[in-house]
Structure formats: structure tokens, C-alpha cells
Enzyme design. Structure first.
Site, mmCIF file in Angstrom:
data_model
loop_
_atom_site.group_PDB
_atom_site.id
_atom_site.type_symbol
_atom_site.label_atom_id
_atom_site.label_comp_id
_atom_site.label_asym_id
_atom_site.label_seq_id
_atom_site.Cartn_x
_atom_site.Cartn_y
_atom_site.Cartn_z
ATOM 1 N N ASP A 274 0.868 -1.162 0.000
ATOM 2 C CA ASP A 274 0.000 0.000 0.000
ATOM 3 C C ASP A 274 0.919 1.230 0.000
ATOM 4 O O ASP A 274 2.111 1.114 0.313
ATOM 5 C CB ASP A 274 -0.871 -0.049 1.274
ATOM 6 C CG ASP A 274 -1.718 1.179 1.430
ATOM 7 O OD1 ASP A 274 -2.347 1.595 0.444
ATOM 8 O OD2 ASP A 274 -1.731 1.750 2.549
ATOM 9 N N LEU A 275 0.385 2.381 -0.353
ATOM 10 C CA LEU A 275 1.225 3.588 -0.400
ATOM 11 C C LEU A 275 1.051 4.462 0.853
ATOM 12 O O LEU A 275 1.956 4.611 1.671
ATOM 13 C CB LEU A 275 0.872 4.413 -1.647
ATOM 14 C CG LEU A 275 1.590 5.755 -1.753
ATOM 15 C CD1 LEU A 275 3.072 5.580 -2.040
ATOM 16 C CD2 LEU A 275 0.949 6.615 -2.849
ATOM 17 N N ASP A 276 -0.166 5.021 0.963
ATOM 18 C CA ASP A 276 -0.429 6.007 2.019
ATOM 19 C C ASP A 276 -0.376 5.338 3.392
ATOM 20 O O ASP A 276 -1.169 4.443 3.683
ATOM 21 C CB ASP A 276 -1.816 6.633 1.813
ATOM 22 C CG ASP A 276 -1.901 7.428 0.516
ATOM 23 O OD1 ASP A 276 -0.986 8.228 0.254
ATOM 24 O OD2 ASP A 276 -2.885 7.251 -0.227
ATOM 25 N N THR B 244 1.683 9.945 4.197
ATOM 26 C CA THR B 244 0.664 10.848 3.642
ATOM 27 C C THR B 244 -0.660 10.750 4.390
ATOM 28 O O THR B 244 -1.522 11.616 4.213
ATOM 29 C CB THR B 244 0.384 10.512 2.171
ATOM 30 O OG1 THR B 244 0.320 9.100 2.071
ATOM 31 C CG2 THR B 244 1.455 11.044 1.257
ATOM 32 N N LYS C 51 -9.205 5.326 5.952
ATOM 33 C CA LYS C 51 -7.900 4.853 5.471
ATOM 34 C C LYS C 51 -8.092 3.727 4.465
ATOM 35 O O LYS C 51 -8.862 2.792 4.705
ATOM 36 C CB LYS C 51 -7.047 4.360 6.643
ATOM 37 C CG LYS C 51 -6.423 5.494 7.429
ATOM 38 C CD LYS C 51 -5.413 4.960 8.422
ATOM 39 C CE LYS C 51 -4.813 6.084 9.239
ATOM 40 N NZ LYS C 51 -3.996 5.588 10.346
ATOM 41 N N GLY C 52 -7.390 3.824 3.359
ATOM 42 C CA GLY C 52 -7.447 2.766 2.349
ATOM 43 C C GLY C 52 -8.649 2.846 1.436
ATOM 44 O O GLY C 52 -8.728 2.157 0.429
ATOM 45 N N ARG D 57 -11.341 7.923 -2.765
ATOM 46 C CA ARG D 57 -11.749 9.309 -2.504
ATOM 47 C C ARG D 57 -13.269 9.435 -2.453
ATOM 48 O O ARG D 57 -13.829 10.037 -1.532
ATOM 49 C CB ARG D 57 -11.176 10.208 -3.597
ATOM 50 C CG ARG D 57 -10.983 11.631 -3.168
ATOM 51 C CD ARG D 57 -10.434 12.460 -4.311
ATOM 52 N NE ARG D 57 -9.140 11.999 -4.805
ATOM 53 C CZ ARG D 57 -8.582 12.422 -5.936
ATOM 54 N NH1 ARG D 57 -9.177 13.331 -6.661
ATOM 55 N NH2 ARG D 57 -7.417 11.935 -6.328
ATOM 56 N N ALA E 72 -5.127 2.680 -3.316
ATOM 57 C CA ALA E 72 -6.412 3.248 -3.739
ATOM 58 C C ALA E 72 -6.251 4.652 -4.304
ATOM 59 O O ALA E 72 -7.163 5.211 -4.899
ATOM 60 C CB ALA E 72 -7.356 3.300 -2.543
ATOM 61 N N SER E 73 -5.065 5.214 -4.139
ATOM 62 C CA SER E 73 -4.882 6.626 -4.480
ATOM 63 C C SER E 73 -4.731 6.877 -5.973
ATOM 64 O O SER E 73 -4.034 6.145 -6.671
ATOM 65 C CB SER E 73 -3.638 7.167 -3.772
ATOM 66 O OG SER E 73 -3.362 8.473 -4.218
ATOM 67 N N ASN F 294 -3.365 9.602 -6.832
ATOM 68 C CA ASN F 294 -2.161 10.437 -6.839
ATOM 69 C C ASN F 294 -0.888 9.605 -6.699
ATOM 70 O O ASN F 294 0.206 10.158 -6.561
ATOM 71 C CB ASN F 294 -2.212 11.443 -5.679
ATOM 72 C CG ASN F 294 -3.381 12.413 -5.796
ATOM 73 O OD1 ASN F 294 -3.528 13.081 -6.813
ATOM 74 N ND2 ASN F 294 -4.228 12.467 -4.776
ATOM 75 N N LYS G 162 -11.006 -0.951 -2.224
ATOM 76 C CA LYS G 162 -10.808 -1.791 -1.037
ATOM 77 C C LYS G 162 -11.990 -1.569 -0.118
ATOM 78 O O LYS G 162 -12.463 -0.442 -0.036
ATOM 79 C CB LYS G 162 -9.507 -1.394 -0.305
ATOM 80 C CG LYS G 162 -8.223 -1.550 -1.132
ATOM 81 C CD LYS G 162 -7.026 -0.949 -0.377
ATOM 82 C CE LYS G 162 -5.780 -0.930 -1.237
ATOM 83 N NZ LYS G 162 -4.644 -0.238 -0.609
ATOM 84 N N GLU H 165 -0.096 -3.313 4.654
ATOM 85 C CA GLU H 165 -1.239 -2.382 4.725
ATOM 86 C C GLU H 165 -1.324 -1.675 6.069
ATOM 87 O O GLU H 165 -0.922 -2.233 7.084
ATOM 88 C CB GLU H 165 -2.539 -3.183 4.574
ATOM 89 C CG GLU H 165 -3.157 -3.152 3.210
ATOM 90 C CD GLU H 165 -3.697 -1.779 2.797
ATOM 91 O OE1 GLU H 165 -3.796 -0.890 3.660
ATOM 92 O OE2 GLU H 165 -4.008 -1.596 1.619
ATOM 93 N N ASP H 166 -1.876 -0.470 6.068
ATOM 94 C CA ASP H 166 -2.132 0.217 7.344
ATOM 95 C C ASP H 166 -3.622 0.431 7.564
ATOM 96 O O ASP H 166 -4.007 1.071 8.549
ATOM 97 C CB ASP H 166 -1.423 1.583 7.386
ATOM 98 C CG ASP H 166 -2.076 2.581 6.453
ATOM 99 O OD1 ASP H 166 -2.457 2.186 5.340
ATOM 100 O OD2 ASP H 166 -2.234 3.755 6.848
HETATM 101 C C1 BG6 Z 1 -5.743 5.654 0.136
HETATM 102 C C2 BG6 Z 1 -5.780 6.463 1.397
HETATM 103 O O1 BG6 Z 1 -4.456 5.128 -0.035
HETATM 104 O O2 BG6 Z 1 -6.064 6.463 -0.994
HETATM 105 C C3 BG6 Z 1 -7.129 7.155 1.533
HETATM 106 O O3 BG6 Z 1 -5.565 5.632 2.503
HETATM 107 C C4 BG6 Z 1 -7.406 7.974 0.292
HETATM 108 O O4 BG6 Z 1 -7.108 7.949 2.677
HETATM 109 C C5 BG6 Z 1 -7.336 7.078 -0.938
HETATM 110 O O5 BG6 Z 1 -8.689 8.577 0.361
HETATM 111 C C6 BG6 Z 1 -7.573 7.836 -2.229
HETATM 112 O O6 BG6 Z 1 -6.502 8.714 -2.417
HETATM 113 P P1 BG6 Z 1 -6.467 9.921 -3.450
HETATM 114 O O7 BG6 Z 1 -5.026 10.353 -3.404
HETATM 115 O O8 BG6 Z 1 -6.848 9.359 -4.786
HETATM 116 O O9 BG6 Z 1 -7.430 10.931 -2.978
HETATM 117 MG MG MG Z 2 -2.830 3.127 3.516
#
Ligand code: BG6
Ligand code: MG
Length: 218
Positions: free
Chosen positions: A9-11, A17, A45-46, A49, A115-116, A118, A145, A169-170
């Protein structure tokens, strides 16, 4: 355990982040007239958006038309990206760069499973993107997720059997997704919140090279 591939996982796992997501959502909640606590933030978390906004609005007991939801979600991301733009390699979580480099040096395949939307930008900014054998993020999935889609796509890209994959994962939703995918889940953070994980660690500093070696040992 004979594991063959890793999915990160990233965030909140590779980079810190999670605190910025929280700040941005909290500001949005406050602007809408209600408070948003760190405990409530665990639920986001996870989560994608769009789903995060739905959960947040439910907490605030607010219903909004779709165009307004799109507008505030856009603002949340703009606010979030202001934090991200200042982020450097010093915000990579403890030990993670070493873990990624160890895997790379030993030809053990690994992917991002985030899931991000970004994610690619963040990994580029941190100069980590070229280390990954595959990237699967919020732009590549149709189901968020705790659906296992993101991890199953990642396993496929790595040519690995889901049972041979380890997910780090967190998030509660992420641990659930990994478990549903039939993968070994490592939960980083609150042991009670992440009790469904196969292995619990307090922080990334506990994800040692020795532990990686143990996981891949025949
Ligand atoms: C997940 C985060 O990795 O990505 C969430 O844990 C976040 O908090 C989700 O909402 C979506 O991210 P982004 O960067 O597309 O808004
Ligand atoms: Mg995470």
C-alpha cells in the site's frame, strides 16, 4: 513461508501521507460544520476518494447533490496536493526504502497496490517509482478496497499466485482486501483496529530485512 511477491500500500505504508489525507478531510468536515476525529479517520484509510466522502458525509449527517460532492472532493484533493508538493524523501516511512531496495537487489518482485489516484505522482516525487515491477492504483480499479481487485490485479502483473503474495497495509479495508484475495496480510499500526491481519506490526520500522527473509524462505 515461501512467499514469492510483495504488494505495498502507499499512504501510511511507504510514505506518511495518511496525516495529510486526515488534515484535508478534517478541514472539509469543519467547513461543513462538524468535527472529524482521528478515530473516525480510521474508517477512511485505504478507502477511495469517492467512498471516503460518502463516509464523511454520513458521519456529519449531511446529504449533498452530486455536483456539490464533486466540487468539494476536488477542493479536498487540491488542499491535499498542497501538502504533497512539499513532501520529500525524508517523509518515506522508517525502513521502507531499505526494504524496497533489498527486494530489488534480490530480484523479488513487488508492486504497489494503492487506492490513491495520486500514487504515481507521489512515487515519482519520492524517486521510488522505478523500483516497482508494477503499479496498481486508484486509476486502475473499478472496485475500492475492501474489494480485493487492486491486489489481484497486482498479483497478475507480477505473475504471482495470490497465495504467494504478501500485502503490507495500514488500513482496515486494505487488510480485509488482502485476506479476501487469499494473500498474507501484514497490518502496520493499531493492533486492535487491524486484528484481522496475519501479522501485526506497530510501525514500518518493525518490517525488517530479517522478516522479509523469513517470509520468502522455503
Ligand atoms: C488511500 C488512502 O491510499 O487512498 C485514503 O488511505 C485515500 O485515505 C485514498 O482517500 C484515495 O486517495 P487519493 O489520493 O486518490 O485521494
Ligand atoms: Mg494506507
Amino acid at each position: 513461508m515461501s512467499k514469492k511477491a510483495f504488494i505495498f500500500d502507499l499512504d501510511g505504508v511507504i510514505v506518511d501521507t495518511a496525516k495529510y489525507h486526515y488534515k484535508a478531510w478534517k478541514k472539509l468536515a469543519n467547513n461543513l460544520g462538524f468535527d472529524f476525529t482521528e478515530t473516525q479517520n480510521e474508517l477512511l484509510k485505504g478507502v477511495s476518494r469517492v467512498c471516503s466522502l460518502e463516509i464523511l458525509l454520513e458521519i456529519g449527517n449531511i446529504s449533498l447533490p452530486e455536483d456539490e460532492k464533486a466540487r468539494i472532493m476536488h477542493n479536498k484533493n487540491k488542499h491535499y496536493l498542497q501538502y504533497i508538493s512539499k513532501m520529500g524523501q525524508d517523509e518515506i516511512l522508517e525502513g521502507m526504502q531499505e526494504v524496497l531496495l533489498h527486494l530489488k537487489e534480490n530480484n523479488i518482485p513487488f508492486s504497489l497496490g494503492s487506492a490513491s489516484k495520486n500514487a504515481r505522482m507521489i512515487l515519482t516525487q519520492l524517486d521510488l517509482i522505478d523500483l516497482f515491477d508494477a503499479i496498481v492504483d486508484g486509476n486502475d480499479v473499478s472496485k475500492a478496497k475492501p474489494d480485493p481487485e487492486v491486489f489481484l490485479i497486482a498479483a497478475k502483473k507480477l505473475n504471482a499466485n495470490p497465495n504467494d503474495c504478501v500485502v503490507i497495509e495500514d488500513a482496515i479495508a486494505g487488510v480485509e482486501a488482502a485476506n479476501v484475495a487469499g494473500m498474507t496480510s501484514i497490518g502496520i499500526g493499531d493492533k486492535v483496529a487491524l486484528r484481522e491481519a496475519d501479522i501485526n506490526l506497530n510501525s514500518t520500522s518493525e518490517l525488517t530485512i530479517d522478516m522479509i527473509k523469513e517470509l520468502i524462505k522455503d
